[in-house]
Design an enzyme around this catalytic site. Structure first.
Site, short mmCIF file in Angstrom:
data_model
loop_
_atom_site.label_atom_id
_atom_site.label_comp_id
_atom_site.label_asym_id
_atom_site.label_seq_id
_atom_site.Cartn_x
_atom_site.Cartn_y
_atom_site.Cartn_z
N GLU A 272 42.72 108.04 61.31
CA GLU A 272 41.81 107.59 60.26
C GLU A 272 41.00 108.76 59.72
O GLU A 272 40.77 108.88 58.51
CB GLU A 272 40.89 106.49 60.81
N PHE B 66 63.24 108.36 80.43
CA PHE B 66 64.23 107.33 80.17
C PHE B 66 65.50 107.82 79.48
O PHE B 66 66.44 107.07 79.34
CB PHE B 66 63.62 106.21 79.32
N ASP C 255 51.33 110.71 85.79
CA ASP C 255 52.37 111.69 86.08
C ASP C 255 52.07 113.01 85.36
O ASP C 255 52.94 113.61 84.74
CB ASP C 255 53.75 111.16 85.66
N GLY D 189 66.07 118.29 75.36
CA GLY D 189 65.65 118.11 76.75
C GLY D 189 65.84 116.68 77.18
O GLY D 189 66.60 115.92 76.58
N ASP E 65 65.68 101.08 50.45
CA ASP E 65 66.95 100.70 49.84
C ASP E 65 67.30 101.58 48.64
O ASP E 65 68.26 101.30 47.92
CB ASP E 65 66.92 99.23 49.42
#
Length: 509
Positions: free
Chosen positions: A406, A57, A168, A53, A433
């Site tokens: 927590e 942004f 919003d 979707g 790594d």
């Protein structure tokens, strides 16, 4: 009748003004939040799949973790060139998502950046939008609507108590974690969300016309605007269409400003008086007299519709785990907070329900008083010293309250949580790594990625608590032993390199 709504939002800037708003009592939250940007290629950590979707942004795609547990995530990739002018807004959204911590608010995991994109990795919601469910069902029963809206009010109160307004709220920004009828609902898309203070209101005209509060149109408002939007959503869920409708934005705004709507239409004939009264409280045009999120959760309509859920007894086993929690080390605590992200909603369902039940103030945090009442309810020791000890052991960000994550870290059922694939994926969070171990430097870097503000001295202290044979690094066997040596079996399941055979170890020699 179909849901007559628009997916378009407006964002019109008007001069900033100051305004008093409702009184809230926020906890002592962190003054700043670290947003750690990972510059490694995101493909190193996730396999990016199909499109899910789009958000405020950018596009959202499915991601599959490469850490060994095949965890599914949502990855929002934002073209940096596109948001150059809105970078501050994007940073604000990420900061807010790192600040909040609630079972009904989407979880931000980590952020990557490459030459072209910023990749935001979040909790996945594969059940679609509330908008689509309204379209499909036509309308919800009062019990169905109450079950969902109650959770949304809990999430909104958590935002407001943290001095954040969403601004919003609409069905498109309420997603479900699965396609099941009883799926968990999550608030998403915080692109227009904003921090506020007691002294300073907000003035930027934002939102989607059908759901925007009258005070937003006037340019002087506080967090009460979210309550209005939830009122519109509830109205839409119960009858299939929003209360304020028109051919264009100007016509809709005119009706919103006059608070012109009717609860006497044919579709409302089967809706209870309590539901109609509740809608009136939410759609009060006077923001100062509008009901708050906390007050809304105690409304008689909820008691009538979902009393069996609200008044359900506490899960004694979960509360007992909290009562008996002992953190072996700070490291163990931080690892458990990361491990929580590896678990499915089904794994933590009872924990989540218990958290909501314990949270009698509906703020998304547990206070000493909440613990006392919970312990007494199931017959456990509720002395002041024990409660203070539990908060000290679990309150990792030191704000005097226990947050949702927590709580999960302290009450996990280790027999469920400590599956080999979960442990290994958590270990790989540190061993990026692929050495078969991680160093103090890698530990610090990995904890910073979670947003933790940690110094080299903190890491030294953390490693010192573990009493390892080699105080400079942790291999997988040590890692498993530190978490829970009694319950964990089978460190041989994964073919992890012996640290003594790595290039780094050879060079050290």
């Amino acid at each position: 009748m179909g849901c007559i709504v628009s997916k378009r939002a407006v964002n019109i800037t008007v001069p900033e003004t100051k305004q008093m708003h409702i009184e809230v009592n926020p906890p002592a939250l962190k003054k700043s939040v670290n947003i750690y940007i990972i510059t490694d290629s995101i493909q190193k950590y996730y396999e990016i799949k199909q499109n899910l979707g789009s958000g405020h942004f950018g596009q959202v795609k499915l991601g599959i973790s490469k850490l060994g547990n095949q965890q599914k995530v949502a990855i929002k990739s934002v073209l940096k060139e596109r948001v150059k002018e809105e970078l501050q807004n994007l940073q604000r959204e990420l900061t807010i998502l790192k600040t909040v911590d609630h079972p009904n608010i989407i979880k931000l995991y980590e952020v990557f950046e490459d030459e072209k994109y910023i990749h935001i990795v979040m909790e996945i919601c594969s059940g679609g939008e509330l908008y689509d469910r309204i379209e499909k069902k036509g309308k919800f029963s009062e019990k169905e609507a109450a079950f969902l809206i109650y959770k949304l009010f809990h999430a909104i109160n958590h935002l407001h108590i943290s001095n954040i307004a969403h601004r919003d709220l609409k069905p498109e920004n309420c997603l479900f974690d699965t396609k099941r009828d009883d799926a968990e609902v999550k608030l998403v898309d915080f692109g227009l969300a904003s921090k506020f203070t007691k002294e300073t209101g907000m003035s930027t005209v934002v939102g989607t016309p059908y759901y925007v509060a009258p005070e937003i149109i006037n340019g002087h408002y506080g967090p009460e605007c979210d309550i209005w939007s939830l009122g519109v959503i509830l109205h839409t869920m119960l009858v299939g269409y929003p209360p304020f409708r028109g051919e264009n934005k100007a016509e809709i705004f005119k009706k919103v400003l006059k608070a012109k709507y009717s609860l006497k239409e044919k579709e409302f004939e089967t809706v209870s008086k309590e539901a109609k009264d509740f809608i009136k409280k939410l759609l009060n045009p006077d923001a100062k007299k509008r009901i708050s999120a906390a007050e809304a959760m105690d409304d008689p309509w909820f008691t009538m519709m979902i009393s069996s859920t609200i008044e359900r007894p506490l899960d004694a086993e979960v509360v007992s785990r909290l009562h008996g929690f002992r953190a072996n080390s700070k490291f163990q605590v931080e690892v458990m907070k990361i491990l929580v992200q590896m678990l499915s909603e089904n794994d933590i369902k009872n924990l989540k329900e218990t958290f909501r039940k314990l949270d009698r103030g509906h703020i998304g945090f547990l206070s000493a008083r909440d613990l006392e009442m919970g312990f007494v309810e199931i017959g456990l020791n509720a002395t002041k010293n024990r409660i203070e000890e539990i908060i000290r052991e679990t309150d990792f960000d030191r704000n005097g309250l226990i947050s949702y994550t927590e709580f999960l870290a302290a009450t996990l059922n280790l027999n469920i949580a400590m599956k080999p694939e979960n442990l290994y994926a958590t270990f790989k969070h540190f061993d990026v790594d692929n050495q078969g171990f991680f160093t103090k430097e890698q530990l610090k870097k990995s904890l910073e990625k979670t947003g933790l503000d940690i110094t080299e001295g903190d890491v030294e202290s953390m490693m010192g608590e573990l009493k390892l044979k080699n105080p400079n690094h942790i291999d997988f066997k040590d890692f498993c032993s530190v978490i829970d040596s009694k319950n964990y079996k089978g460190t041989h399941v994964y073919n992890i390199p012996d640290p003594r055979q790595t290039e780094e170890k050879k060079q050290a020699k």
